[in-house]
Scaffold this active site. Structure first.
Site, PDB file in Angstrom:
ATOM      1  N   TYR A 134       0.833  -1.205   0.000  1.00 32.86           N
ATOM      2  CA  TYR A 134       0.000   0.000   0.000  1.00 32.86           C
ATOM      3  C   TYR A 134       0.862   1.247   0.000  1.00 32.86           C
ATOM      4  O   TYR A 134       0.694   2.142  -0.832  1.00 32.86           O
ATOM      5  CB  TYR A 134      -0.935  -0.002   1.210  1.00 32.86           C
ATOM      6  CG  TYR A 134      -1.562   1.344   1.494  1.00 32.86           C
ATOM      7  CD1 TYR A 134      -2.233   2.053   0.491  1.00 32.86           C
ATOM      8  CD2 TYR A 134      -1.495   1.914   2.760  1.00 32.86           C
ATOM      9  CE1 TYR A 134      -2.812   3.294   0.745  1.00 32.86           C
ATOM     10  CE2 TYR A 134      -2.063   3.147   3.027  1.00 32.86           C
ATOM     11  CZ  TYR A 134      -2.720   3.833   2.021  1.00 32.86           C
ATOM     12  OH  TYR A 134      -3.282   5.058   2.275  1.00 32.86           O
ATOM     13  N   LYS A 138       1.527   4.062  -3.016  1.00 32.51           N
ATOM     14  CA  LYS A 138       1.210   5.486  -2.827  1.00 32.51           C
ATOM     15  C   LYS A 138       2.425   6.347  -3.170  1.00 32.51           C
ATOM     16  O   LYS A 138       2.294   7.409  -3.799  1.00 32.51           O
ATOM     17  CB  LYS A 138       0.759   5.758  -1.391  1.00 32.51           C
ATOM     18  CG  LYS A 138      -0.583   5.153  -1.029  1.00 32.51           C
ATOM     19  CD  LYS A 138      -1.722   5.705  -1.878  1.00 32.51           C
ATOM     20  CE  LYS A 138      -2.161   7.080  -1.443  1.00 32.51           C
ATOM     21  NZ  LYS A 138      -3.374   7.541  -2.154  1.00 32.51           N
TER      22      LYS A 138
END
Length: 296
Positions: A134, A138
């Protein structure tokens, strides 16, 4: 302004929609239906984006797969949504003549920059060292936007700190150094729609901290004493409620750049957390609540 908001059904998206509504014409996109969402669809679709962005002045891109999805969704899907989807958003914005893109990122991508048994002062110059897929995606999405930013599209990246519901005693202490109210996050996005002429800027968005950089020397081992010195009202409230102050603090997110350049000022500190808890707001969990640590 006409503003397209991706991720409009999520918690952060709803807060941003509320901050924009009444001041701007907002079009929400999300794959989950909600009253703040006008187009129910996966945002990572070129045809959808080009149609939605027609006539828009700005895009706020919040939609993403998040930390709770790690382990249950394949890494390839994280890359498709968080990286590939962000590229599609930027490409469609440029094609539609949109002049400003605001991207919601996270302070959690500093990850390994936080050293064990010490307190790290973190600002925009601190190198990101993400831990999970994750956070890696990002950061990759941020880099995509930095490469694509230019005269045709100005980009603002907002790295927001923790704003999800947590036990009251945890949330109140975090508001001193690594937490932020979701309404303050929304206000920062609103400010980022119009600030400055720079093609690309990155900001940490976190509640105002009472600590100084020099305090880091002591916060890792004797946080209670420093909290009592710098935030005596919080310390007194912890005593009154029978709570223990944190023994150590491992990081401080410093948002001076956002305050200065965005002319943004966080409004909600630890006192608001306690007030919300006392009125049984869903924004704060009861003390001692057992929560999923996947949100870390």
């Amino acid at each position: 302004m006409r503003i397209v908001l991706t991720g409009s059904s999520g918690r952060v998206g709803r807060a941003i929609f509320s901050a924009l509504a009444g001041k701007h014409d907002v079009v929400g996109i999300d794959r989950s239906p909600f009253s703040t969402t006008h187009l129910v669809a996966d945002f990572a679709n070129e045809t959808l984006l080009r149609s939605a962005f027609e006539g828009a002045d700005a895009v706020i891109h919040v939609a993403a797969l998040h930390a709770p999805h790690v382990g249950s969704i394949p890494d390839e899907e994280f890359r498709r949504v968080n990286v590939g989807g962000t590229r599609l958003v930027a490409e469609a914005a440029i094609a539609a003549g949109v002049k400003r893109l605001v991207f919601t990122s996270t302070t959690a991508l500093y990850g390994y920059a936080v050293s064990p048994a010490s307190c790290t002062w973190i600002d925009e110059d601190t190198p990101a060292q993400p831990k999970s897929i994750y956070y890696r995606t990002k950061l990759e999405a941020e880099r995509v936007l930095e490469e694509m930013a230019g005269p045709e599209l100005a980009v603002r990246v907002l790295r927001m700190s923790r704003s999800f519901p947590e036990p009251g005693e945890v949330m109140a202490a975090y508001r001193l150094h690594r937490g932020v109210d979701v309404r303050d996050v929304a206000d920062a996005h609103l400010s980022a729609l119009t600030n400055g002429d720079a093609q690309f800027r990155r900001y940490i968005v976190s509640a105002a901290t009472p600590f100084t950089k020099a305090d880091c020397k002591y916060l890792a081992t004797d946080a209670a004493s420093i909290i009592t010195l710098r935030a005596p009202t919080l310390a007194a409230e912890f005593t009154r409620r029978g709570w223990s102050l944190p023994a150590s603090i491992d990081r401080i997110y410093h948002s001076a750049r956002a305050e200065n350049e965005l002319e943004w000022h966080p409004r909600f500190g630890f006192d608001e957390v306690l007030a919300q808890m006392d009125r049984s707001s869903l924004e704060v969990l009861p003390p001692g609540s057992d929560i999923s640590r996947k949100s870390e």
